[in-house]
Scaffold this motif. Structure first.
Motif, PDB file in Angstrom:
ATOM      1  N   ARG A 122      -1.221  38.742 -29.594  1.00  0.00           N
ATOM      2  CA  ARG A 122      -1.636  39.506 -30.773  1.00  0.00           C
ATOM      3  C   ARG A 122      -0.536  39.579 -31.829  1.00  0.00           C
ATOM      4  O   ARG A 122      -0.660  40.307 -32.796  1.00  0.00           O
ATOM      5  CB  ARG A 122      -2.087  40.900 -30.345  1.00  0.00           C
ATOM      6  CG  ARG A 122      -3.409  41.281 -30.976  1.00  0.00           C
ATOM      7  CD  ARG A 122      -4.128  42.307 -30.183  1.00  0.00           C
ATOM      8  NE  ARG A 122      -3.747  43.655 -30.566  1.00  0.00           N
ATOM      9  CZ  ARG A 122      -4.308  44.749 -30.052  1.00  0.00           C
ATOM     10  NH1 ARG A 122      -5.265  44.645 -29.136  1.00  0.00           N
ATOM     11  NH2 ARG A 122      -3.924  45.930 -30.421  1.00  0.00           N
ATOM     12  N   TYR A 124       1.549  37.187 -34.483  1.00  0.00           N
ATOM     13  CA  TYR A 124       1.545  35.849 -35.057  1.00  0.00           C
ATOM     14  C   TYR A 124       2.750  35.042 -34.570  1.00  0.00           C
ATOM     15  O   TYR A 124       3.881  35.498 -34.666  1.00  0.00           O
ATOM     16  CB  TYR A 124       1.564  35.932 -36.577  1.00  0.00           C
ATOM     17  CG  TYR A 124       1.654  34.576 -37.222  1.00  0.00           C
ATOM     18  CD1 TYR A 124       0.551  33.738 -37.245  1.00  0.00           C
ATOM     19  CD2 TYR A 124       2.843  34.123 -37.763  1.00  0.00           C
ATOM     20  CE1 TYR A 124       0.627  32.491 -37.802  1.00  0.00           C
ATOM     21  CE2 TYR A 124       2.931  32.867 -38.336  1.00  0.00           C
ATOM     22  CZ  TYR A 124       1.818  32.054 -38.353  1.00  0.00           C
ATOM     23  OH  TYR A 124       1.901  30.805 -38.901  1.00  0.00           O
ATOM     24  N   LEU A 127       1.539  27.880 -35.214  1.00  0.00           N
ATOM     25  CA  LEU A 127       0.375  26.990 -35.303  1.00  0.00           C
ATOM     26  C   LEU A 127      -0.825  27.406 -34.458  1.00  0.00           C
ATOM     27  O   LEU A 127      -1.918  27.589 -34.947  1.00  0.00           O
ATOM     28  CB  LEU A 127       0.831  25.574 -34.925  1.00  0.00           C
ATOM     29  CG  LEU A 127      -0.201  24.470 -35.087  1.00  0.00           C
ATOM     30  CD1 LEU A 127      -0.533  24.276 -36.550  1.00  0.00           C
ATOM     31  CD2 LEU A 127       0.321  23.173 -34.490  1.00  0.00           C
ATOM     32  N   LEU A 128      -0.636  27.549 -33.150  1.00  0.00           N
ATOM     33  CA  LEU A 128      -1.787  27.803 -32.280  1.00  0.00           C
ATOM     34  C   LEU A 128      -1.884  29.250 -31.838  1.00  0.00           C
ATOM     35  O   LEU A 128      -2.490  29.557 -30.815  1.00  0.00           O
ATOM     36  CB  LEU A 128      -1.732  26.886 -31.049  1.00  0.00           C
ATOM     37  CG  LEU A 128      -1.800  25.397 -31.362  1.00  0.00           C
ATOM     38  CD1 LEU A 128      -1.872  24.594 -30.077  1.00  0.00           C
ATOM     39  CD2 LEU A 128      -2.985  25.074 -32.250  1.00  0.00           C
ATOM     40  N   HIS A 129      -1.282  30.141 -32.612  1.00  0.00           N
ATOM     41  CA  HIS A 129      -1.356  31.559 -32.264  1.00  0.00           C
ATOM     42  C   HIS A 129      -2.787  31.991 -31.960  1.00  0.00           C
ATOM     43  O   HIS A 129      -3.044  32.697 -30.985  1.00  0.00           O
ATOM     44  CB  HIS A 129      -0.791  32.413 -33.401  1.00  0.00           C
ATOM     45  CG  HIS A 129      -1.201  33.844 -33.345  1.00  0.00           C
ATOM     46  ND1 HIS A 129      -0.859  34.665 -32.296  1.00  0.00           N
ATOM     47  CD2 HIS A 129      -1.957  34.604 -34.176  1.00  0.00           C
ATOM     48  CE1 HIS A 129      -1.379  35.866 -32.505  1.00  0.00           C
ATOM     49  NE2 HIS A 129      -2.047  35.848 -33.624  1.00  0.00           N
ATOM     50  N   TYR A 130      -3.721  31.541 -32.787  1.00  0.00           N
ATOM     51  CA  TYR A 130      -5.110  31.994 -32.643  1.00  0.00           C
ATOM     52  C   TYR A 130      -5.693  31.615 -31.293  1.00  0.00           C
ATOM     53  O   TYR A 130      -6.686  32.185 -30.866  1.00  0.00           O
ATOM     54  CB  TYR A 130      -5.976  31.415 -33.769  1.00  0.00           C
ATOM     55  CG  TYR A 130      -6.220  29.922 -33.672  1.00  0.00           C
ATOM     56  CD1 TYR A 130      -5.289  29.020 -34.151  1.00  0.00           C
ATOM     57  CD2 TYR A 130      -7.390  29.434 -33.111  1.00  0.00           C
ATOM     58  CE1 TYR A 130      -5.498  27.669 -34.068  1.00  0.00           C
ATOM     59  CE2 TYR A 130      -7.617  28.073 -33.029  1.00  0.00           C
ATOM     60  CZ  TYR A 130      -6.667  27.195 -33.505  1.00  0.00           C
ATOM     61  OH  TYR A 130      -6.892  25.853 -33.413  1.00  0.00           O
ATOM     62  N   ARG A 133      -4.455  32.143 -25.493  1.00  0.00           N
ATOM     63  CA  ARG A 133      -5.212  33.060 -24.643  1.00  0.00           C
ATOM     64  C   ARG A 133      -4.991  32.712 -23.185  1.00  0.00           C
ATOM     65  O   ARG A 133      -4.535  31.625 -22.847  1.00  0.00           O
ATOM     66  CB  ARG A 133      -6.708  32.950 -24.938  1.00  0.00           C
ATOM     67  CG  ARG A 133      -7.059  33.362 -26.342  1.00  0.00           C
ATOM     68  CD  ARG A 133      -8.558  33.254 -26.573  1.00  0.00           C
ATOM     69  NE  ARG A 133      -8.815  33.258 -28.006  1.00  0.00           N
ATOM     70  CZ  ARG A 133      -9.602  32.381 -28.637  1.00  0.00           C
ATOM     71  NH1 ARG A 133     -10.234  31.440 -27.951  1.00  0.00           N
ATOM     72  NH2 ARG A 133      -9.757  32.449 -29.929  1.00  0.00           N
TER      73      ARG A 133
END
Ligand code: HEM
Ligand SMILES: [Cu+2]
Ligand SMILES: [Cu+2]
Lengths: 141, 508
Positions: A122, A124, A127-130, A133
């Motif tokens: 959660r 930032y 690049l692939l933070h989103y 998981r």
């Protein structure tokens, strides 16, 4: 100040302050309980790095991208990061703690429901933070 | 102050002028330009998030750069310069002085903004508007990050110069017949926000130098391998930027203090409590910075202290809301466009404040922190309160600037669409946050709740975007072709106005 009386303003400010005091006291009380991990909590070391999570159990077993725990057992996470800061989050259990380079932060929880939950980053972290998981599996004893 | 569209002056006369109304005009035009540029990025972001998966933006790095530049632009290149625009027009008039205290310095402060803006836009950095190390020190790519840092230094110096100018103008150049306690609340708002700037911004300036030398490899302030601590940066950052949110909101409240009594045809309920609340805000603004850092590993005691510090700031904001409502109570209100924006802004100010109180409760913050809830919370302030107050004030200034009247129906349509859009976007984002959607994400999990909420938010953003098109057309068309304004009393409210258009100071 102008000639008219200001008492409605004082009453109003009084009510606001009472509300704030109530919110503050409630929050303090809940946080007090949340902050202290039970003594029997099992330790899991959590490491965040771009862009995945590694978990190490007390017995030395490691997992990447998934975490298996037992229902009803309290766990204490020791969280750190390798490259940049991340934040370890299991939203369904209100677990949130930053993974900070050079520090070990702790947070604990005791899962009550068997099932699968999402672990996500959660903070930032590039690049692939989103997509950073993992899956939490809570298993019956 | 009138732009003299009837008798136009060549543009370079305005550009090289140091007269406060000319500098104010430059600030206005610049900040609005950046408003539309930053807004365009927002529409891109919302379009991308309309569906899960990749839509119009090809990769997540572009997306990350877009939200970084979007936030930086709207805070530093729209809201702050817009406040300076209003201050430039009104502060000298309100303290009855011929100009700002240091007119040349004033022009210099303005002219630092375009290069700062250019660096931010040409660099297009990707490390979010708070540039937290280690990410901003080690992996944020190349010149983009350095350009961003350099731009922030320039903009910081600009705002400190502007703040000094406001403080000196108000305290030293004020007409001797005007006691400070009788000075209009808009002038007081600039005094308090300028004082915050002077105390807060140097801290960030220091943090930026440390970050830059860390990037150059000559220091390790924020690098644990060299004995530094990344959390130290966050303390420095929020010590500046928590107070900075009050720097943004205080002038907007000052603008509402102009509009609301005028359009309620009643004096302000309490001038004294307005002043008190401004001064309180500028002090307690400094007591709460670490409420942005509850999850960085603070001790229970630290968290408690900062929660109390945060809650302490609430009564002052609440006093302003009370003052507005008590002023409107029993007034003969005329809901012309500026008044609609101000009243809408107050409603959203109240909702945003309620969300803020919830955030400051530390256990609740672990649900909301770094989720879309926070995005909704601060956008209710920056868009719902500050931009609403600013836009309303621009309608209020319009006849003075142009000598003409804007189109009232278009102004109202602009307001209604923006209000509906704002509620659709930012209330929904609060709910998204409760469902756990993290902020700053290029993509989200395809859960039905996420999809519906994101779509409502995206549609709301498009409505806001459309309303802004109405605004631009109205402003451009009306400044050239609108009906001539009655400059003594443009809205037919009766009573006393400031007469900025009569300020007969020679343009120097
Ligand atoms: C006066 C206008 C205000 C503005 C412009 C404002 C703006 C912001 C911004 C920009 C953020 C997010 C920063 C970020 O993470 O990017 C934020 C977060 C926060 N605000 Fe406000 N805020 C205001 C008032 C308040 C008030 C009155 C309170 C509390 C009573 C409050 C409490 C918080 C808290 C606790 C957070 C942190 C949430 C989190 O990240 O977990 N704010 N605010
Ligand atoms: Cu991340
Ligand atoms: Cu804050």
């Amino acid at each position: 100040m102008s000639g008219h009386s200001n008492w409605p303003e004082w009453v109003y400010i009084g009510v606001v302050i009472c509300l704030l005091a109530y919110v503050g006291a409630e929050a303090w009380n809940v946080e007090r309980l949340v902050d202290h991990a039970p003594a029997e909590a099992e330790i899991i070391k959590v490491t965040g790095q771009q862009w995945f999570w590694t978990f190490e159990h007390a017995d030395g077993t490691k997992e990447i991208g998934e975490l298996h725990v037992k229902k009803g057992q309290p766990y204490k996470f020791e969280i750190t990061a390798k490259d940049v800061n991340h934040a370890f989050n299991i939203h369904d259990y209100v677990v949130l703690q930053d993974a900070v380079v050079g520090r070990v932060n702790t947070v604990w929880f005791a899962p009550e429901q068997a099932g699968e939950y999402t672990i996500q980053c959660r903070e930032y972290c590039g690049l692939l933070h989103y997509n950073m998981r993992a899956t939490l599996y809570v298993e019956e004893n | 102050m009138v732009l003299e569209l009837q008798k136009p002056r060549p543009i370079w006369q305005i550009m090289f002028s140091t007269h406060h109304t000319d500098v104010g005009l430059l600030y206005t035009i610049t900040s609005l330009t950046f408003f539309f540029m930053g807004g365009a990025l927002a529409l891109g972001i919302r379009a991308e998030l309309f569906y899960p998966g990749t839509q119009i933006i090809s990769d997540s790095m572009t997306f990350n750069r877009m939200f970084t530049v979007h936030g930086t632009t709207l805070i530093f290149l729209f809201l702050l310069p817009f406040a300076s625009a209003v201050g430039n027009y009104f502060v000298p008039i309100m303290v009855r002085y011929k100009d700002m205290a240091y007119p040349k310095l004033n022009a210099v402060a303005f002219w630092m903004i375009p290069p700062g803006g250019a660096l931010i836009w040409l660099g297009f950095a990707d490390f979010t508007w708070y540039a937290t190390p280690p990410y901003s020190a080690i992996s944020a790519p190349g010149p983009a990050a350095d350009m961003w840092i350099f731009a922030q230094k320039i903009l910081g110096v600009s705002s400190i110069l502007g703040a000094i100018n406001f403080i000196v103008t108000i305290l030293k150049c004020k007409h001797p017949d005007l006691p400070l306690s009788k000075a209009p609340l808009l002038a007081w708002s600039f005094l308090s926000s300028s004082l915050i700037i002077i105390v807060a911004v140097p801290t960030f300036a220091a943090a930026l130098v440390m970050l830059l030398t860390d990037r150059l490899g000559v220091s390790g302030f924020f690098d644990p391998a060299k004995g530094g601590d990344p959390i130290a940066y966050q303390h420095l950052f929020w010590f500046t930027f928590h107070p900075e949110v009050y720097v943004l909101v205080i002038p907007a409240i000052g603008m509402m203090y102009e509009i609301i009594p005028r359009f309620s045809r009643k004096p302000i309920f309490s001038h004294g409590s307005g002043i008190f609340a401004f001064v309180m805000l500028s002090i307690v603004a400094f007591s709460s910075w670490a409420h942005h850092m509850y999850s960085t590993g603070m001790s229970f005691t630290e968290k408690t202290v900062f929660m109390i510090g945060t809650l302490a700031a609430v009564p002052a904001s609440a006093m302003h809301v009370f003052n507005f409502l008590a002023t409107m109570w029993g007034g003969r209100i005329k809901f012309a466009t500026p008044m609609m924006w101000a009243v809408g802004g107050i409603a959203l100010f109240f909702s945003a404040g309620a969300g803020g109180v919830a955030n400051s409760a530390m256990p609740f913050d672990f649900i909301t922190h770094d989720t879309y809830w926070v995005v909704g919370h601060f956008h209710l302030f920056v868009m719902g309160t500050i931009a609403f107050g600013s836009i309303g004030f621009l309608y209020y200034m319009f006849p003075y600037i142009t000598g003409r009247m804007y189109n009232e129906a278009a102004g109202k349509a602009h307001f209604i669409m923006s209000f509906v859009g704002t509620v659709m976007v930012f209330f929904t984002q609060h709910v998204l946050g409760l469902y756990g959607m993290p902020r700053r994400v290029f993509d989200y999990m395809p859960l039905p709740e996420y999809i519906v909420m994101n779509q409502i938010a995206s549609v709301g953003a498009m409505i806001i975007g459309a309303s802004m098109v109405i605004w631009i057309i109205n402003m451009i068309y009306s400044s050239a072709k609108g009906k001539e304004a009655n400059m003594e009393d443009p809205w037919g409210l009766g009573g006393k106005y400031y007469f900025p258009h009569q300020a007969k100071n020679p343009h120097h």
